[in-house]
Design a protein around this motif. Structure first.
Motif, PDB file in Angstrom:
ATOM      1  N   HIS A   3       6.817  21.448 -27.009  1.00 52.48           N
ATOM      2  CA  HIS A   3       5.476  21.402 -26.782  1.00 52.48           C
ATOM      3  C   HIS A   3       4.751  22.323 -25.631  1.00 52.48           C
ATOM      4  O   HIS A   3       3.957  22.934 -25.629  1.00 52.48           O
ATOM      5  N   ALA A   4       5.487  21.906 -24.571  1.00 54.23           N
ATOM      6  CA  ALA A   4       5.124  22.379 -23.152  1.00 54.23           C
ATOM      7  C   ALA A   4       5.266  24.025 -23.219  1.00 54.23           C
ATOM      8  O   ALA A   4       4.563  24.609 -22.587  1.00 54.23           O
ATOM      9  N   ALA A   5       6.483  24.474 -23.798  1.00 53.67           N
ATOM     10  CA  ALA A   5       6.683  26.001 -23.661  1.00 53.67           C
ATOM     11  C   ALA A   5       5.652  26.791 -24.606  1.00 53.67           C
ATOM     12  O   ALA A   5       5.365  27.869 -24.307  1.00 53.67           O
ATOM     13  N   ILE A  36       2.085  20.131 -38.894  1.00 55.21           N
ATOM     14  CA  ILE A  36       2.919  20.056 -37.779  1.00 55.21           C
ATOM     15  C   ILE A  36       4.288  19.666 -38.455  1.00 55.21           C
ATOM     16  O   ILE A  36       4.460  18.889 -39.274  1.00 55.21           O
ATOM     17  N   PHE A  37       5.323  20.780 -37.823  1.00 57.15           N
ATOM     18  CA  PHE A  37       6.742  20.453 -38.513  1.00 57.15           C
ATOM     19  C   PHE A  37       7.531  20.611 -37.566  1.00 57.15           C
ATOM     20  O   PHE A  37       7.365  21.232 -36.390  1.00 57.15           O
ATOM     21  N   GLY A  38       8.724  19.959 -37.349  1.00 60.76           N
ATOM     22  CA  GLY A  38       9.878  19.844 -36.581  1.00 60.76           C
ATOM     23  C   GLY A  38      10.769  21.198 -36.986  1.00 60.76           C
ATOM     24  O   GLY A  38      11.453  21.531 -37.941  1.00 60.76           O
ATOM     25  N   PRO A  39      10.958  22.355 -36.073  1.00 59.22           N
ATOM     26  CA  PRO A  39      11.456  23.313 -36.270  1.00 59.22           C
ATOM     27  C   PRO A  39      12.938  23.160 -36.276  1.00 59.22           C
ATOM     28  O   PRO A  39      13.457  22.031 -35.759  1.00 59.22           O
ATOM     29  N   ALA A  40      13.804  23.757 -37.291  1.00 58.82           N
ATOM     30  CA  ALA A  40      15.173  23.473 -37.657  1.00 58.82           C
ATOM     31  C   ALA A  40      16.124  23.510 -36.512  1.00 58.82           C
ATOM     32  O   ALA A  40      16.831  22.460 -36.055  1.00 58.82           O
ATOM     33  N   LYS A  41      15.831  24.367 -35.539  1.00 61.08           N
ATOM     34  CA  LYS A  41      16.867  24.336 -34.168  1.00 61.08           C
ATOM     35  C   LYS A  41      16.540  23.083 -33.448  1.00 61.08           C
ATOM     36  O   LYS A  41      17.578  22.712 -32.761  1.00 61.08           O
ATOM     37  N   ALA A  42      15.414  22.746 -33.231  1.00 64.61           N
ATOM     38  CA  ALA A  42      15.191  21.498 -32.599  1.00 64.61           C
ATOM     39  C   ALA A  42      15.662  20.156 -33.385  1.00 64.61           C
ATOM     40  O   ALA A  42      16.243  19.369 -32.881  1.00 64.61           O
ATOM     41  N   LEU A  56       5.126  24.064 -32.543  1.00 67.99           N
ATOM     42  CA  LEU A  56       6.419  23.944 -31.980  1.00 67.99           C
ATOM     43  C   LEU A  56       7.603  24.862 -32.391  1.00 67.99           C
ATOM     44  O   LEU A  56       8.435  24.740 -31.781  1.00 67.99           O
ATOM     45  N   LYS A  57       7.288  25.638 -33.461  1.00 71.35           N
ATOM     46  CA  LYS A  57       8.460  26.698 -33.762  1.00 71.35           C
ATOM     47  C   LYS A  57       8.431  27.398 -32.510  1.00 71.35           C
ATOM     48  O   LYS A  57       9.621  28.074 -32.032  1.00 71.35           O
ATOM     49  N   ALA A  58       7.501  28.072 -32.367  1.00 70.08           N
ATOM     50  CA  ALA A  58       7.313  29.083 -31.208  1.00 70.08           C
ATOM     51  C   ALA A  58       7.730  28.447 -29.795  1.00 70.08           C
ATOM     52  O   ALA A  58       8.518  29.072 -29.153  1.00 70.08           O
ATOM     53  N   GLU A 100       2.408  26.573 -22.626  1.00 73.81           N
ATOM     54  CA  GLU A 100       2.520  27.586 -21.474  1.00 73.81           C
ATOM     55  C   GLU A 100       2.412  29.142 -21.716  1.00 73.81           C
ATOM     56  O   GLU A 100       1.814  29.637 -21.098  1.00 73.81           O
ATOM     57  N   TYR A 101       2.971  29.355 -22.994  1.00 71.16           N
ATOM     58  CA  TYR A 101       2.960  30.854 -23.447  1.00 71.16           C
ATOM     59  C   TYR A 101       1.915  31.041 -24.525  1.00 71.16           C
ATOM     60  O   TYR A 101       1.828  32.154 -25.037  1.00 71.16           O
ATOM     61  N   GLY A 102       0.827  30.501 -24.494  1.00 71.03           N
ATOM     62  CA  GLY A 102      -0.248  30.513 -25.341  1.00 71.03           C
ATOM     63  C   GLY A 102      -0.092  30.289 -27.069  1.00 71.03           C
ATOM     64  O   GLY A 102      -0.925  31.047 -27.825  1.00 71.03           O
ATOM     65  N   PHE A 103       0.811  29.487 -27.309  1.00 72.71           N
ATOM     66  CA  PHE A 103       0.844  29.217 -28.827  1.00 72.71           C
ATOM     67  C   PHE A 103       0.386  27.984 -29.172  1.00 72.71           C
ATOM     68  O   PHE A 103       0.583  27.131 -30.290  1.00 72.71           O
ATOM     69  N   GLY A 104      -0.401  27.191 -28.086  1.00 65.53           N
ATOM     70  CA  GLY A 104      -1.010  25.885 -28.428  1.00 65.53           C
ATOM     71  C   GLY A 104       0.118  24.976 -28.883  1.00 65.53           C
ATOM     72  O   GLY A 104       0.978  24.644 -28.123  1.00 65.53           O
ATOM     73  N   GLY A 105       0.070  24.141 -30.138  1.00 60.65           N
ATOM     74  CA  GLY A 105       0.921  23.179 -30.302  1.00 60.65           C
ATOM     75  C   GLY A 105       1.991  23.692 -31.397  1.00 60.65           C
ATOM     76  O   GLY A 105       2.531  22.683 -32.083  1.00 60.65           O
TER      77      GLY A 105
END
Length: 92
Positions: A58-60, A9-15, A70-72, A63-68
């Protein structure tokens, strides 16, 4: 893709970069109000912002089927924010 394949698990750059943007916004608010926050207040506010961002990513993703993923989730949540703003202003 290697991180995802290995379950890291990693934090996406934009976040992650949103933290710096948030603190800059806090500084501008302080300057406009001619007040100064102590470090604990800034940290508390930043923690709240980053917690909200993590939750939205995480919620997005879920909701859109990408599990956890975080980048997506960050990409989707960011797109939704822009799309909602455009809709709210009548641009679409």
């Amino acid at each position: 893709a290697r991180f995802e394949e290995r379950g890291v698990i990693f934090g996406p750059a934009k976040a992650s970069n949103a933290g710096g943007v948030a603190v800059s916004g806090m500084e501008m608010a302080q300057n406009a109000q001619r007040v100064s926050w102590d470090a604990e207040t800034v940290d508390r506010e930043l923690q709240a912002v980053m917690t909200r961002i993590h939750g939205e990513c995480h919620a997005a993703a879920v909701e859109y089927g990408f599990g956890g993923n975080l980048k997506a989730g960050a990409n989707i949540a960011g797109f939704k924010r822009v799309a909602d703003a455009l809709r709210d202003q009548g641009a679409v």
